[in-house]
Structure formats: structure tokens, C-alpha cells
Design an enzyme around this catalytic site. Structure first.
Site, PDB file in Angstrom:
ATOM      1  N   GLU A 441       0.798  -1.238   0.000  1.00  0.00           N
ATOM      2  CA  GLU A 441       0.000   0.000   0.000  1.00  0.00           C
ATOM      3  C   GLU A 441       0.825   1.279   0.000  1.00  0.00           C
ATOM      4  O   GLU A 441       0.757   2.059   0.952  1.00  0.00           O
ATOM      5  CB  GLU A 441      -0.943  -0.001   1.201  1.00  0.00           C
ATOM      6  CG  GLU A 441      -1.985  -1.081   1.136  1.00  0.00           C
ATOM      7  CD  GLU A 441      -3.131  -0.891   2.108  1.00  0.00           C
ATOM      8  OE1 GLU A 441      -3.072   0.027   2.941  1.00  0.00           O
ATOM      9  OE2 GLU A 441      -4.096  -1.667   2.005  1.00  0.00           O
ATOM     10  N   GLU A 516      -4.645  -8.907   1.239  1.00  0.00           N
ATOM     11  CA  GLU A 516      -5.386  -8.589   2.478  1.00  0.00           C
ATOM     12  C   GLU A 516      -6.859  -8.708   2.160  1.00  0.00           C
ATOM     13  O   GLU A 516      -7.357  -7.997   1.282  1.00  0.00           O
ATOM     14  CB  GLU A 516      -5.064  -7.170   2.980  1.00  0.00           C
ATOM     15  CG  GLU A 516      -3.803  -7.130   3.779  1.00  0.00           C
ATOM     16  CD  GLU A 516      -3.375  -5.732   4.187  1.00  0.00           C
ATOM     17  OE1 GLU A 516      -4.240  -4.893   4.509  1.00  0.00           O
ATOM     18  OE2 GLU A 516      -2.157  -5.487   4.169  1.00  0.00           O
TER      19      GLU A 516
HETATM   20  C1  GAL Z   1      -4.495  -2.066   5.332  1.00  0.00           C
HETATM   21  C2  GAL Z   1      -3.038  -2.082   5.743  1.00  0.00           C
HETATM   22  C3  GAL Z   1      -2.861  -2.874   7.008  1.00  0.00           C
HETATM   23  C4  GAL Z   1      -3.860  -2.440   8.036  1.00  0.00           C
HETATM   24  C5  GAL Z   1      -5.246  -2.639   7.495  1.00  0.00           C
HETATM   25  C6  GAL Z   1      -6.325  -2.276   8.499  1.00  0.00           C
HETATM   26  O1  GAL Z   1      -4.753  -1.045   4.477  1.00  0.00           O
HETATM   27  O2  GAL Z   1      -2.235  -2.646   4.738  1.00  0.00           O
HETATM   28  O3  GAL Z   1      -1.565  -2.693   7.514  1.00  0.00           O
HETATM   29  O4  GAL Z   1      -3.630  -1.106   8.328  1.00  0.00           O
HETATM   30  O5  GAL Z   1      -5.382  -1.835   6.354  1.00  0.00           O
HETATM   31  O6  GAL Z   1      -7.565  -2.434   7.906  1.00  0.00           O
END
Ligand code: GAL
Length: 810
Positions: A441, A516
Site C-alpha cells: 500500500e 489482504e
Molecule cells: C491495510 C493495511 C494494514 C492495516 C489494514 C487495516 O490497508 O495494509 O496494515 O492497516 O489496512 O484495515
């Protein structure tokens, strides 16, 4: 014939020497732990006097600092606090309510530039070295210090490790004292953060003193990889050898492969080398290995390579590298294959902290955590967003868990290239690592030419140092191609699962991975949103705007072959990033398991569809005295074909379990027993929740009670508050006090409450923790004395519990 046995190889050295070397003696080489007996003191980021005059003294004018400064061996540190490493000083600090930037994301702990008095840590370690070793090479190895650590030995500046995650080694041969003390001094500066999550601070991983001959294999100087040919494999062993003798030195390089029990299976040819002073060479050798046993999730079989450098008719240095043989294939249409078999990636993202101990985990905790994830049916782990501790990878190698190993920043500056190279070289022999990640990100660059160019540079470095693997990048982008995605071999999606199908349509040849996914926020054992205590219901309901529920993403991943699979954000709750609330919430709710590793209800959703176990789970609990006659939403997670629910023996109907989903019933509450009966391919499985009585007893569930007397081994005691019939009382919050007698110590306590501000460490002489929704946890570390240890847990008015630990010879 005289043998000097290396402690790391012991009997094994004799065996291989006898078999192949015609009794060539080994010279002593040692890997000595420097974890124990450090002295610790806070410095100060804004006041030189309180920082031992750090910025007022000339520490870098001369090669050796003779004045009585803090880095000089004579400096008196007797009044400092005695600590062992791994050590995380942040976990011991109180929680502080503050609007300071990054305070919430770091778990409301006073660390960072706004807290100068608790953001600099000084460490000093005294050790001695026998004069008989004065012709050796000495190296200090730090596996990880958070962060920006400056290191001195005996008044000599040795190095700075900027990274809070990837460790480094330093040749200190010319500074070692053979008479009297050696003093290693480390100044740790945690005023800057590297992440937006709890990071801890201090020397939170192991420290080693490596002693070798002056012709030696440098740290991470062996690279083992293999190519499978039918039932056999060609194993390539690349061994780097360096000569630090002050004269040209000749030698032989060769390697053995052994099975996991140390039986020698094959040996390379012996290659002659001649090295000028301070020169190195990399020797590439091949071994044919017949009938190989592949490394897989079910059978994580590990071979060993013993790499040997022989000089002057002696073994100058030998190293042991565990490796596994496997194949991986990423197919843009068919998905992922491990050893030729299709495998959906059922992964979790995780940070490295655990309840009670912050980021300073005994090695055992790595195994404990990976075991919990594996029991859920997870097969992959993403080390978001940084280099993991080496023991995490050892646990994944040994237990059978795939790993995406991630570089901290998408950055091609010399500093970050160096960090990436250190990561690649350190981790490329681990069979668990199946994919690298070059970053996460980077909103300002991922969609433009900066991102693309930096990615190309990092990818070229990865290809050079590890041509056997490829990389992904975790992009919070939808159907967007420009930038990093143009060049990344495996497109990573952070959330935005809705855009995966379109992206696949437009780029059908690029494999797709959910880096993620999901991100339901849940509080274990809570069934109503509570804005005051900052709790969210323990069901697959609530998620932030950028994320999705478990069922939304997993259905897509499970039902579309072109998805390689994905990684849930997150496996375990972690400190920091409280979401959706802030204070009093100090840790995240994203976990499938809480910070202690206690499962939340969503665990059973994933376990239903990720594991081959029979799963049948009812939620919520059945203690609702205030809701008699009122409707309650009952969820059943299961992988049965059909499920029938009964309240106090009365059927509430039988339903077919939709694949990759769950079942719900609305039940009018009456106390008693709610029972589910599942039918799975004709087999009957049952489970129930019952209305419990009041809290009556403290009950202990230790993970193990036999520990090794090495001062490092540890165990987890999970604690339940139960009623008289042994049923956990779902809302019990009793304070439990802990007592230990014998040579072992409690190192941390937790309860999984994301809004608890109770100390994780012993305060005012008492180890104690209240239960949160029926449970709490204690982590115990062994001493070095063989014998028994008594552990007791007591709570006012409840039946106490005790257990005996056996501390056995290592
Ligand atoms: C993502 C990020 C993670 C965490 C997550 C929380 O955007 O890569 O490290 O912050 O969001 O939702």
C-alpha cells in the site's frame, strides 16, 4: 587423533568425519547466545544529560573512545536494570490517552518522538572470551532491534542498523579483549516509527557471538535450491567462503546432505579454492538426491545441508542449513499448485506481537501461534509488513505453513535495497517461503512511474538473489493496472475483492492473490455493539468501509479457480490500530483469534471451509437472563451437509448448510440447552451451549507442562472461569492472581480484551489479570534448573487451581 567438537554439531561432526573425511579434525566454531544478563537504562531523545551525554560527547572523533563515556568498557552500569533479551520495553509502559499522531496506531503506548524519555534505550552487555581463541574470527549477530541501533564494542563503533526488523552481523575480531571484560553497548532510538501498528522497542530478538576460523562461510553464505526430476532432485548448493587471514589461504569446499535425523545421504565433490586476503568466492556444487521426500503442508520434511570449508587439513568452518524440496506453480487461470497439487491459499496476515509479551517472543511462542493457525486450517502466513523473526520461519518450515515474506518499504534507496538483500539472503533457504512481497500500500507511488521503476529494481534484485521464487506486492487498488501492477508477477489485492473479476478479465495472464482480505472486526464473546467500551459483536457483521466480511471474500476466492486464494486481515488481534473505535480501545479487533490466541466465532467459519475437520459450532453463549422470551440470533458454523437445532430437546428445524456460508435461526430465549446436530455424509455430529451457573472455579489448560531447562523454553497456560459443572462462564471477569515457585518465571499475562488497560507485566510485586469473557492467559518461561515448578492461580471466592511443571535436561 584429537577432536575439538563444535557445540553446534557435536556428535554429528564425528559421524560425518568418520564416514567421509578420514578423521579430519574440526576446529572449534561456536555460536554463543548473548541473550542473558544485559543492563538496560532509558536515555533521552531531547535532553543530552539524561542521555548519558550522548549528543554532548565526541563518540565518533576517534576510532576508540577512551574517555569515560557510556560506550567505554569502564563506564559503571551496576545500577542499571538487569534484563534478558528478547526484550521489548514498550510492553511494560502504561497506556496513555493522547491525541498525539500515531499514538492510537501504536496502541497508546508512550513511545516515539513525542515521548523522548521513553524512546531511547541503552543496553550494555559484559562478556569474556578465552585467550585460547585469540586466532579466531569474531562476529556479533543481532537478529532484530527496534530500531535505529548504534552499536559499540569495547569503545569501537561497530555499526548502525537502521531497520527495526531485519537484523545484521558485524565482524568484531579486531576489537575483542581476551583479558577481562568485553562490553557491547547498543543505543536504540525508537523516536521514529516504521509502521502504523504496535512495533515495540528494544533488542527484541536474539543476539549471538559467532566464533569461527578466519577462513569461513559468512552469515547467510549458503544458498540451497533444487530442481525435481521425476522422483529425484538435483540439489544445487552455493557456498560463499571468505578469507580473513592476512595471507593467501587455500582450502577445500564441499557439502553433505543428510536426512532429518542426520544420516548422510550424499556428498558433493571437493572443490579446491585459493583466496587472497579479504577475498571471497562462491562455489556452486550439485548433488543428485534419489527418491526425494517432498516438503508439504502435511509432511513438512526437512533435509539438512552441511557445508564444509577445510583448510590445513582441518575443518575450518561448517554450517548447517535446513531445506525442503517442493515445487510451486502460480497459474493465472488454474490457481496455485504445491508439488503439482492444486492448493487454495488460505492465509492470514499477522504482526508479531502477542498478549503479555509485546514483540519479545520466546521461540516457543512462534510454534504456538503457527500451531493455532494450522488447527484452523490455515496454510499460509503473510509477514505483514516486515522481515519476520528467523524463528517464525523455522516454525513454519517445521510445522508446514507457507509464507509470504515481506520487505518493509517499496523503496530502492541503497538503505532499502540493502535491507531487501539481507532479507532475501537470510530467508531464501526456508522451504516455507513461497513468495516474496516487495511492499504494501504505497498510495503515493503504486499507481505511477515511481512505483513501477522501484518495483522493477526490487524485482531484478530478487531475481538475482533468488531466481527460484517470484514476488507479489500488496496493492490497495481496484481494477487499476498502471504502476506497480504493470510489472509485478503476482497481482496482490488488498481488499477490493469486487474488482478481482474485472481485473482478471482485463489481465487474464497475471495470477491474482488476495494479499489482504476480509477484516471483520469482532470482540471475543461480545454480542452487542458497545461504543463506550469500544466493543463490536463477535459475528461476521462489522467491517471497515475498505474491507469486507469473511463470507464475501472467501466465497469469491473459493468458487473462482483463478483466485490463488488470499490472506485474511488478520489471524491474531494485535496491539494498535484500534478500529472502528479509538480509546479506550488499544488493540485491533481484526483477528480471527484475539491477542492471546483465543478463537472468536469467525474462527469456526474459516475452520469449516478451510480444514478437513468436522466443525459444528453454535454462537452466542446461552446465558441471557435479561432476554427470557425475547428473540436471539443464533449462528451455526459448520461444514456438515444439514444441521438441526434443538432448544431444550425441541427441534427448531433442520436446514441445509450453504457452502462457504453459515446458518442462522432466530430463537426465543429460554435458559437450558441449545443443541445442534449436524449430518455430514451420513455421519452425525453434535454440539451444544448451555446456560451455566455462577463462577465457581479457576481451571488451567496448559499447552505443555514439560519444559527444557535452557532458560528460554516457555509454555502458555490458558485459564477459564467455570461453574460448578466445569462449564466456562461466558461473561466471567474475575481477577485471577498467579504464583510460581521453583526455577521458572511468569513473563506476561493477557486476556484478549481490546480495551483492557491492565498491565501485561508484574506491577507492585503481583502477577494478576482479570478474565475477559471467561478467559485469561499466562506465559511462563523455564529457568535452567532441572526440577519441578509449582504454578497456582487463585481468585477470591473461587476454587483455586494449580499445576506442576517439569523442567527437564535439554
Ligand atoms: C491495510 C493495511 C494494514 C492495516 C489494514 C487495516 O490497508 O495494509 O496494515 O492497516 O489496512 O484495515
Amino acid at each position: 587423533m584429537r577432536y575439538i567438537l563444535s557445540p553446534t554439531f557435536g556428535k554429528f561432526t564425528i559421524l560425518i568425519s568418520c564416514l567421509f573425511l578420514n578423521f579430519i579434525p574440526t576446529t572449534a566454531q561456536e555460536k554463543i547466545s548473548l541473550d542473558e544478563d544485559w543492563k538496560f537504562h532509558f536515555g533521552h531523545a531531547a535532553n543530552p544529560e539524561k542521555d548519558f551525554d550522548y549528543s554532548k560527547t565526541a563518540l565518533l572523533h576517534k576510532s576508540n573512545v577512551f574517555a569515560t563515556t557510556i560506550v567505554n568498557p569502564k563506564f559503571v552500569d551496576t545500577a542499571w536494570t538487569k534484563v534478558n533479551v528478547p526484550h521489548d520495553w514498550v510492553v511494560e509502559l502504561p497506556f496513555v490517552k493522547s491525541e498525539q499522531v500515531e499514538m492510537d496506531s501504536h496502541g497508546y503506548k508512550p513511545v516515539g518522538g513525542a515521548y523522548p524519555e521513553t524512546s531511547i534505550g541503552w543496553y550494555r552487555k559484559h562478556f569474556t572470551v578465552d585467550k585460547a581463541k585469540s586466532n579466531k574470527r569474531f562476529e556479533i549477530q543481532f537478529d532484530g532491534i527496534y530500531r535505529n541501533a548504534e552499536i559499540w564494542l569495547n569503545g569501537f563503533y561497530v555499526g548502525t542498523n537502521f531497520s527495526g526488523y531485519v537484523g545484521n552481523s558485524y565482524d568484531v575480531s579486531n576489537y575483542i579483549h581476551f583479558e577481562g571484560d568485553n562490553v557491547l553497548v547498543v543505543r536504540v532510538d525508537a523516536t521514529q516509527y516504521e509502521g502504523w501498528f504496535y512495533e515495540g522497542a528494544g533488542i527484541y530478538r536474539h543476539v549471538w557471538l559467532n566464533i569461527t576460523d578466519k577462513i569461513f562461510i559468512p552469515q547467510d553464505g549458503v544458498f540451497v535450491h533444487s530442481e525435481i526430476k521425476g522422483k529425484n532432485a538435483i540439489v544445487t548448493i552455493e557456498t560463499t567462503v571468505q578469507n580473513n587471514h592476512l595471507k593467501t589461504t587455500g582450502g577445500l569446499v564441499y557439502a553433505y546432505i543428510t536426512d532429518r535425523n542426520g544420516k548422510v545421504l550424499a556428498k558433493t565433490a571437493e572443490q579446491k579454492i585459493t583466496l587472497g586476503t579479504y577475498k571471497d568466492i562462491t562455489v556452486k556444487q550439485k548433488i543428485n538426491l534419489n527418491n526425494v521426500r517432498l516438503w508439504s503442508l502435511e509432511d513438512p520434511y526437512l533435509y539438512k545441508v552441511i557445508s564444509v570449508v577445510q583448510s590445513n587439513n582441518q575443518i575450518a568452518h561448517q554450517t548447517k542449513t535446513r531445506f525442503g524440496i517442493k515445487t510451486v506453480k502460480f497459474d493465472a487461470k488454474e490457481g496455485f499448485f504445491l508439488n503439482g497439487n492444486p492448493l487454495k491459499i488460505q492465509g492470514t496476515n499477522n504482526h508479531q506481537d502477542h498478549a503479555g509479551i509485546g514483540s519479545a517472543l520466546p521461540d516457543y511462542m512462534q510454534y504456538y501461534r503457527i500451531k493455532l493457525l494450522k488447527e484452523m486450517g490455515s496454510n499460509a502466513y503473510r509477514t505483514s509488513h516486515n522481515a519476520p523473526t528467523p524463528e517464525l520461519l523455522e516454525a513454519c518450515d517445521s510445522l508446514g505453513m507457507l509464507v509470504v515474506d515481506e520487505q518493509r518499504l517499496l523503496n530502492s534507496s541503497p538503505e532499502y535495497i540493502d535491507q531487501f538483500k539481507r532479507l532475501l539472503k537470510r530467508d531464501r533457504n526456508h522451504p516455507s517461503v513461497f513468495l516474496w512481497s516487495i511492499g504494501n500500500e504505497e498510495q503515493n507511488i503504486q499507481g505511477n512511474d515511481y512505483g513501477k521503476k522501484i518495483a522493477q529494481t526490487l524485482l531484478a534484485i530478487q531475481e538475482d538473489l533468488d531466481p527460484t521464487r517470484t514476488s507479489t506486492y500488496a496493492a490497495d487498488m481496484a481494477n487499476d493496472f498502471k504502476g506497480v501492477n504493470e510489472v509485478i508477477p503476482i497481482r496482490g489485492f488488498n481488499y477490493r475483492e469486487y474488482a478481482v473479476a474485472d481485473y482478471h478479465r482485463d489481465h487474464p495472464n497475471q495470477p491474482l492473490l488476495g494479499t489482504e482480505m476480509g477484516s471483520t472486526v469482532t470482540t471475543r464473546g461480545i454480542y452487542e455493539k458497545d461504543e463506550i467500551r469500544a466493543y463490536v459483536p463477535d459475528q461476521d457483521i462489522t467491517h471497515p468501509w475498505w474491507a469486507s466480511k469473511a463470507e464475501t471474500w472467501w466465497k469469491l476466492a473459493a468458487e473462482n479457480k483463478y483466485w490463488l486464494g488470499g490472506f485474511v486481515w488478520t489471524g491474531f488481534d494485535y496491539r494498535g490500530e484500534p478500529t472502528p473505535y479509538k480509546w479506550p480501545n488499544i488493540s485491533s479487533h481484526f483477528g480471527i483469534l484475539d491477542v492471546c490466541g483465543f478463537p472468536k466465532n469467525i474462527y469456526y467459519y474459516y475452520q469449516s471451509w478451510w480444514s478437513t475437520k468436522d466443525v459444528l459450532h453454535i454462537s452466542p453463549h446461552w446465558n441471557w437472563p435479561e432476554k427470557v422470551g425475547k428473540p436471539i440470533d443464533v449462528w451455526v458454523n459448520s461444514n456438515a451437509d444439514d444441521v438441526e437445532l434443538f432448544l431444550n430437546g425441541k427441534s427448531l428445524g433442520k436446514k441445509t448448510m450453504p457452502r462457504n456460508s453459515h446458518l442462522e435461526w432466530q430463537v426465543t430465549y429460554e435458559p437450558g440447552t441449545l443443541e445442534a446436530v449436524g449430518y455430514k455424509k451420513g455421519k452425525k455430529i453434535t454440539t451444544k451451549v448451555e446456560t451455566t451457573g455462577n463462577a465457581y472455579a479457576v481451571v488451567l489448560s496448559p499447552d505443555k507442562t514439560i519444559l527444557t531447562a535452557d532458560g528460554k523454553d516457555a509454555t502458555v497456560f490458558n485459564i477459564s472461569i467455570t461453574d460448578e459443572k466445569g462449564r466456562e462462564v461466558p461473561y466471567a471477569d474475575n481477577m485471577v492472581k498467579f504464583y510460581i515457585s521453583g526455577d521458572a518465571k511468569i513473563i506476561g499475562v493477557g486476556n484478549g480484551d481490546p480495551s483492557s488497560h491492565e498491565p501485561d507485566k508484574c506491577r507492585e510485586g503481583a502477577w494478576q489479570r482479570s478474565a475477559f469473557n471467561g478467559k485469561c492467559q499466562v506465559i511462563i518461561q523455564a529457568g535452567k534448573t532441572v526440577g519441578t515448578v509449582k504454578f497456582e492461580a487463585k481468585s477470591n471466592g473461587l476454587q483455586a487451581a494449580s499445576a506442576t511443571l517439569n523442567i527437564v535436561k535439554s
